[in-house]
Design an enzyme around this catalytic site. Structure first.
Site, PDB file in Angstrom:
ATOM      1  N   HIS A   7       0.366   1.271  10.566  1.00 51.26           N
ATOM      2  CA  HIS A   7      -0.441   0.627   9.517  1.00 51.26           C
ATOM      3  C   HIS A   7      -1.729   0.091  10.142  1.00 51.26           C
ATOM      4  O   HIS A   7      -1.752  -0.996  10.715  1.00 51.26           O
ATOM      5  CB  HIS A   7       0.359  -0.494   8.848  1.00 51.26           C
ATOM      6  CG  HIS A   7      -0.297  -1.049   7.616  1.00 51.26           C
ATOM      7  ND1 HIS A   7       0.349  -1.180   6.410  1.00 51.26           N
ATOM      8  CD2 HIS A   7      -1.559  -1.485   7.386  1.00 51.26           C
ATOM      9  CE1 HIS A   7      -0.472  -1.684   5.503  1.00 51.26           C
ATOM     10  NE2 HIS A   7      -1.649  -1.884   6.082  1.00 51.26           N
ATOM     11  N   HIS A   9      -6.063   0.460   9.475  1.00 49.41           N
ATOM     12  CA  HIS A   9      -7.178   0.998   8.669  1.00 49.41           C
ATOM     13  C   HIS A   9      -8.374   1.308   9.562  1.00 49.41           C
ATOM     14  O   HIS A   9      -8.803   0.435  10.336  1.00 49.41           O
ATOM     15  CB  HIS A   9      -7.601  -0.013   7.613  1.00 49.41           C
ATOM     16  CG  HIS A   9      -6.520  -0.333   6.617  1.00 49.41           C
ATOM     17  ND1 HIS A   9      -6.415   0.301   5.402  1.00 49.41           N
ATOM     18  CD2 HIS A   9      -5.476  -1.206   6.669  1.00 49.41           C
ATOM     19  CE1 HIS A   9      -5.374  -0.176   4.738  1.00 49.41           C
ATOM     20  NE2 HIS A   9      -4.780  -1.095   5.487  1.00 49.41           N
ATOM     21  N   ASP A 132      -5.833   6.490   1.544  1.00 49.90           N
ATOM     22  CA  ASP A 132      -5.525   5.325   0.718  1.00 49.90           C
ATOM     23  C   ASP A 132      -6.475   5.267  -0.472  1.00 49.90           C
ATOM     24  O   ASP A 132      -7.689   5.401  -0.311  1.00 49.90           O
ATOM     25  CB  ASP A 132      -5.714   4.064   1.577  1.00 49.90           C
ATOM     26  CG  ASP A 132      -4.674   3.003   1.268  1.00 49.90           C
ATOM     27  OD1 ASP A 132      -3.579   3.364   0.811  1.00 49.90           O
ATOM     28  OD2 ASP A 132      -4.960   1.815   1.481  1.00 49.90           O
ATOM     29  N   GLY A 164      -5.219  -2.719  -1.708  1.00 45.37           N
ATOM     30  CA  GLY A 164      -6.131  -3.535  -2.510  1.00 45.37           C
ATOM     31  C   GLY A 164      -5.378  -4.574  -3.315  1.00 45.37           C
ATOM     32  O   GLY A 164      -4.335  -5.065  -2.877  1.00 45.37           O
ATOM     33  N   HIS A 191       0.923  -0.531  -0.117  1.00 49.25           N
ATOM     34  CA  HIS A 191       0.852  -1.964   0.173  1.00 49.25           C
ATOM     35  C   HIS A 191       1.571  -2.668  -0.976  1.00 49.25           C
ATOM     36  O   HIS A 191       1.292  -2.390  -2.144  1.00 49.25           O
ATOM     37  CB  HIS A 191      -0.600  -2.450   0.177  1.00 49.25           C
ATOM     38  CG  HIS A 191      -1.415  -1.989   1.345  1.00 49.25           C
ATOM     39  ND1 HIS A 191      -1.764  -0.678   1.543  1.00 49.25           N
ATOM     40  CD2 HIS A 191      -1.978  -2.696   2.361  1.00 49.25           C
ATOM     41  CE1 HIS A 191      -2.497  -0.595   2.647  1.00 49.25           C
ATOM     42  NE2 HIS A 191      -2.650  -1.797   3.163  1.00 49.25           N
ATOM     43  N   GLU A 194       2.128  -8.286  -0.717  1.00 48.25           N
ATOM     44  CA  GLU A 194       1.142  -8.919   0.156  1.00 48.25           C
ATOM     45  C   GLU A 194       0.429 -10.026  -0.627  1.00 48.25           C
ATOM     46  O   GLU A 194       0.293 -11.141  -0.145  1.00 48.25           O
ATOM     47  CB  GLU A 194       0.133  -7.860   0.647  1.00 48.25           C
ATOM     48  CG  GLU A 194      -0.957  -8.403   1.574  1.00 48.25           C
ATOM     49  CD  GLU A 194      -2.002  -7.333   1.929  1.00 48.25           C
ATOM     50  OE1 GLU A 194      -2.114  -6.326   1.189  1.00 48.25           O
ATOM     51  OE2 GLU A 194      -2.711  -7.525   2.934  1.00 48.25           O
ATOM     52  N   ASP A 272      -2.986  -3.654  11.314  1.00 49.14           N
ATOM     53  CA  ASP A 272      -3.621  -3.592   9.986  1.00 49.14           C
ATOM     54  C   ASP A 272      -5.140  -3.396  10.095  1.00 49.14           C
ATOM     55  O   ASP A 272      -5.620  -2.272   9.971  1.00 49.14           O
ATOM     56  CB  ASP A 272      -3.263  -4.857   9.182  1.00 49.14           C
ATOM     57  CG  ASP A 272      -3.489  -4.687   7.688  1.00 49.14           C
ATOM     58  OD1 ASP A 272      -3.790  -3.568   7.255  1.00 49.14           O
ATOM     59  OD2 ASP A 272      -3.338  -5.687   6.950  1.00 49.14           O
TER      60      ASP A 272
HETATM   61 ZN   LIG Z   1      -3.340  -2.601   5.083  1.00 54.47          ZN
END
Ligand SMILES: [Zn+2]
Length: 328
Positions: A7, A9, A132, A164, A191, A194, A272
């Site tokens: 995970h 980005h 994503d 998001g 996701h 979160e 992340d």
């Molecule tokens: Zn993420």
């Protein structure tokens, strides 16, 4: 310790140094970038709330203006991963944001894939990609992301996901799209839990059939959701610093990681958005060990779980397992 990261980005991985170099090469917005970076450092990479974090993510993404910029970011990321002894990573490209910026997603992906593969071959890091979509942009933009992802299946793209704002883009909207993704042969992740409650994790598993959950924090609030994750064997992509930085938790010690482990949930450890959170995967391992008193075996367990949860064929997983064991 050789590691695997699932995970991560690309846009959120940009270090201050890389961002500054990108802006300098254009000679346009270097002062603006410097001011922004100074602000980020002053508040120790913490955001008031998730919306402020999303704004920071967009700020960085805006500086990726061309396929060459994206490739530069990807090359830098793979070098960072090699320095940390990461042998395999599934990197998320915010494909939804590339399209939102009206850039050619095919050209961007081909550039990042080539850049990452070239550096990866030199440094012994293998990379696969996750496309994503931005969930609060809605279904149609996400479908466009899926269509391009499908074109690059077996050419480096292994999965489709959504990220998001969970509240503005609930899982219910994406049920058909996830079915289409599966029919196309893509793996799926989402996701969830979160910025929304345990119901969001349940929906990602039951409605979307997501094979992995990004964060899944809120699952700890509902024993039935923890049981669901355990029984279906759905791994969580845990990122400690991220959850504090975006305001989901007040401090790292509030993280339900020990609860997840006690409940027998499959946990992987991830960075992340290391650039935006001022962290690295190495730092996340250290933080987990120090905050929760985890043993070396438990830390190695995160990597074993990551291999198990990776979107690779069984033969590739066993090869990776052997390579990591040899390195250990
Ligand atoms: Zn993420």
């Amino acid at each position: 310790m050789p590691k695997v990261e699932l995970h991560l980005h690309l846009e959120g991985s940009l270090s201050s140094q890389t961002l500054r170099e990108l802006s300098r090469s254009k000679g346009t917005c270097e002062a603006e970038v410097d001011r922004w970076l100074e602000g980020l450092r002053r508040r120790n990479f913490r955001y008031e709330n998730f919306q402020e974090f999303i704004a920071a993510y967009k700020f960085v993404a805006r500086h990726l203006e061309s396929p060459a910029d994206y490739a530069f970011a990807a090359e830098r990321l793979v070098e960072d991963l090699a320095r940390q002894n990461v042998r395999y990573a599934e990197v998320t490209l915010s494909a939804g944001m590339v399209l939102w910026k009206k850039q050619g997603l095919e050209a961007v992906f081909e550039a990042v894939a080539r850049g990452a593969a070239d550096v990866g071959a030199q440094r012994g890091v293998r990379i696969n990609w996750i496309f994503d979509a931005v969930r609060h942009f809605g279904v149609e933009p996400a479908r466009e992301v899926l269509q391009v992802a499908a074109r690059y299946l077996d050419k480096g793209v292994v999965a489709f996901g959504i990220g998001g704002d969970e509240v503005r883009g609930p899982a219910e909207l994406f049920v058909d799209l996830y079915r289409e993704a599966r029919d196309l042969g893509l793996h799926t992740t989402a996701h969830a839990g979160e910025t929304a409650g345990p119901q969001s994790v349940r929906a990602a598993v039951e409605l979307l059939g997501a094979e992995r959950i990004g964060h899944g924090l809120a699952a700890a609030q509902d024993p039935a959701v923890l049981a669901l994750l355990r029984e279906r064997g759905v791994p969580l992509e845990v990122s400690l610093t991220s959850n504090v930085a975006t305001g989901a938790l007040a401090q790292v010690s509030d993280h339900p990681l020990p609860r997840f482990l006690d409940e027998g949930v499959c946990v992987t450890l991830n960075s992340d958005d290391p650039g935006l959170f001022g962290t690295t995967l190495e730092q996340e391992f250290r933080l987990a060990a120090e905050t929760f008193g985890l043993s070396r075996e438990q830390l190695e367990g995160f990597t074993a779980n990551a291999i198990h949860a990776a979107f690779l064929a069984e033969a590739e997983k066993s090869e990776l397992r052997k390579a990591l064991q040899a390195a250990l």
